[in-house]
Design a protein around this motif. Sequence first.
Motif, PDB file in Angstrom:
ATOM      1  N   TRP A  94       0.879  -1.284  -0.055  1.00  0.00           N
ATOM      2  CA  TRP A  94      -0.072   0.068  -0.065  1.00  0.00           C
ATOM      3  C   TRP A  94       0.801   1.382   0.002  1.00  0.00           C
ATOM      4  O   TRP A  94       0.514   2.223  -0.799  1.00  0.00           O
ATOM      5  CB  TRP A  94      -1.016   0.028   1.349  1.00  0.00           C
ATOM      6  CG  TRP A  94      -2.311  -0.657   0.854  1.00  0.00           C
ATOM      7  CD1 TRP A  94      -2.430  -1.657   1.637  1.00  0.00           C
ATOM      8  CD2 TRP A  94      -3.324  -0.520   0.137  1.00  0.00           C
ATOM      9  NE1 TRP A  94      -3.880  -2.217   1.198  1.00  0.00           N
ATOM     10  CE2 TRP A  94      -4.217  -1.302   0.215  1.00  0.00           C
ATOM     11  CE3 TRP A  94      -3.316   0.634  -0.673  1.00  0.00           C
ATOM     12  CZ2 TRP A  94      -5.575  -1.323  -0.161  1.00  0.00           C
ATOM     13  CZ3 TRP A  94      -4.564   0.720  -1.411  1.00  0.00           C
ATOM     14  CH2 TRP A  94      -5.742  -0.367  -1.082  1.00  0.00           C
TER      15      TRP A  94
ATOM     16  N   LYS B  29      -5.225  -0.216   6.763  1.00  0.00           N
ATOM     17  CA  LYS B  29      -5.545  -0.488   5.316  1.00  0.00           C
ATOM     18  C   LYS B  29      -5.097  -1.810   4.916  1.00  0.00           C
ATOM     19  O   LYS B  29      -5.779  -2.610   4.289  1.00  0.00           O
ATOM     20  CB  LYS B  29      -4.734   0.590   4.652  1.00  0.00           C
ATOM     21  CG  LYS B  29      -5.487   0.839   3.145  1.00  0.00           C
ATOM     22  CD  LYS B  29      -5.445   2.304   2.526  1.00  0.00           C
ATOM     23  CE  LYS B  29      -6.362   2.339   1.384  1.00  0.00           C
ATOM     24  NZ  LYS B  29      -7.564   1.978   1.338  1.00  0.00           N
ATOM     25  N   SER B  33      -7.739  -4.736   3.671  1.00  0.00           N
ATOM     26  CA  SER B  33      -7.632  -5.421   2.458  1.00  0.00           C
ATOM     27  C   SER B  33      -7.544  -6.644   2.541  1.00  0.00           C
ATOM     28  O   SER B  33      -8.253  -7.725   1.903  1.00  0.00           O
ATOM     29  CB  SER B  33      -6.687  -4.748   1.558  1.00  0.00           C
ATOM     30  OG  SER B  33      -5.374  -5.025   2.156  1.00  0.00           O
ATOM     31  N   GLU B  37     -10.331  -9.719   1.456  1.00  0.00           N
ATOM     32  CA  GLU B  37     -10.040 -10.659   0.645  1.00  0.00           C
ATOM     33  C   GLU B  37     -10.404 -12.178   1.204  1.00  0.00           C
ATOM     34  O   GLU B  37     -10.773 -13.085   0.235  1.00  0.00           O
ATOM     35  CB  GLU B  37      -8.243 -10.638   0.246  1.00  0.00           C
ATOM     36  CG  GLU B  37      -8.273  -9.741  -0.668  1.00  0.00           C
ATOM     37  CD  GLU B  37      -6.695  -9.533  -0.860  1.00  0.00           C
ATOM     38  OE1 GLU B  37      -6.217  -8.485  -1.448  1.00  0.00           O
ATOM     39  OE2 GLU B  37      -5.745 -10.415  -0.382  1.00  0.00           O
TER      40      GLU B  37
END
Lengths: 113, 213
Positions: A94, B29, B33, B37
């Motif tokens: 990220w 984050k 994610s 998933e």
Amino acid sequence: MFKPDDPLKPLRPQFLEGWHAQALALADTLVTNGAITAQEWANTLGAALDEAERSGAPDTEDTYYNAVVQALETVTVTGTDIKHAEIKNRKKAWTEAYLSTPHGQPVVLRTGG
Amino acid sequence: MTRFDGEEAAQVHRHLHAHLPSDPALRVKALESLLVERGMVAPETLDAWVEAYSEHIGPMRGAQVVARAWTDPAFRERLLANAAEAIKEFGFEGHATGNLKAVANTPTDHNMIVCTLCSCYPFSILGMSPAWYKSSEYRARAVREPRKVLEEFGVSLDPEVAVHVWDSTAELRYIVIPERPAGTEGWDEARLAAIVTRNSMIGTHRTLTAEAE
């Protein structure tokens, strides 16, 4: 600190940072979904807060939310098949995605890991 | 009571203009994610949670409960016997607090709540907890020296008033039912709810007044 800052409807936003809300939303959802128990969450967060206090972190909301993230990482590793290394790699991915995306454009994760 | 905080404003400003999120924001984050998933959480569930707690769920819910307890003796009895069951009749959207205990102040008893372990709080009826509730100082001192902490909140108790400190857990949260102030006879629930402060439902505010709107 003990100012009765209280009105019925708070004038300041409930969350000062978006990630504060996201972190608590993730924790509460993991409890609601049954991935972890409410007791596990409370114990893990309590341990993270103790650790922050022992390390001399200031008694602020920032310290609290950092402990929330720490606890969230811990329960994710203990309550799911996600490993620490995977979290670390994903954070790196990220970071790279943000740094390589021109400002104003949506940040997209390019790698799978 | 709310004042402009220059540092806080500067922080928000920096946040808005910085391209790379902060270290904890990136960690969240990454977790989000990965969990999405894996199918452990749904993005729409997270969005709905954030919207609900940012915009809709707050102490006005608890204030409605208190107002009804003041006007309906049978409800008050049900609330004190089993608060989680009693508040179902409000039909609050989202999941309400599963295990909730209501504790009522009287002229001789004062109740206050804390979570000495972390920050357990009846979010679903009081919204997000205030920063001081989560501080290690409050968590430690509320139990050790409750009267002194109450004084710092501006609550002076007569020596004959007993203080009961309730330590919240993941399994059991508390709400304080403050005393109904004089001068509110004949008021309807909505008008009463408007004078109930969040801190009075945590127990760090005791004397509500008919004027405090």
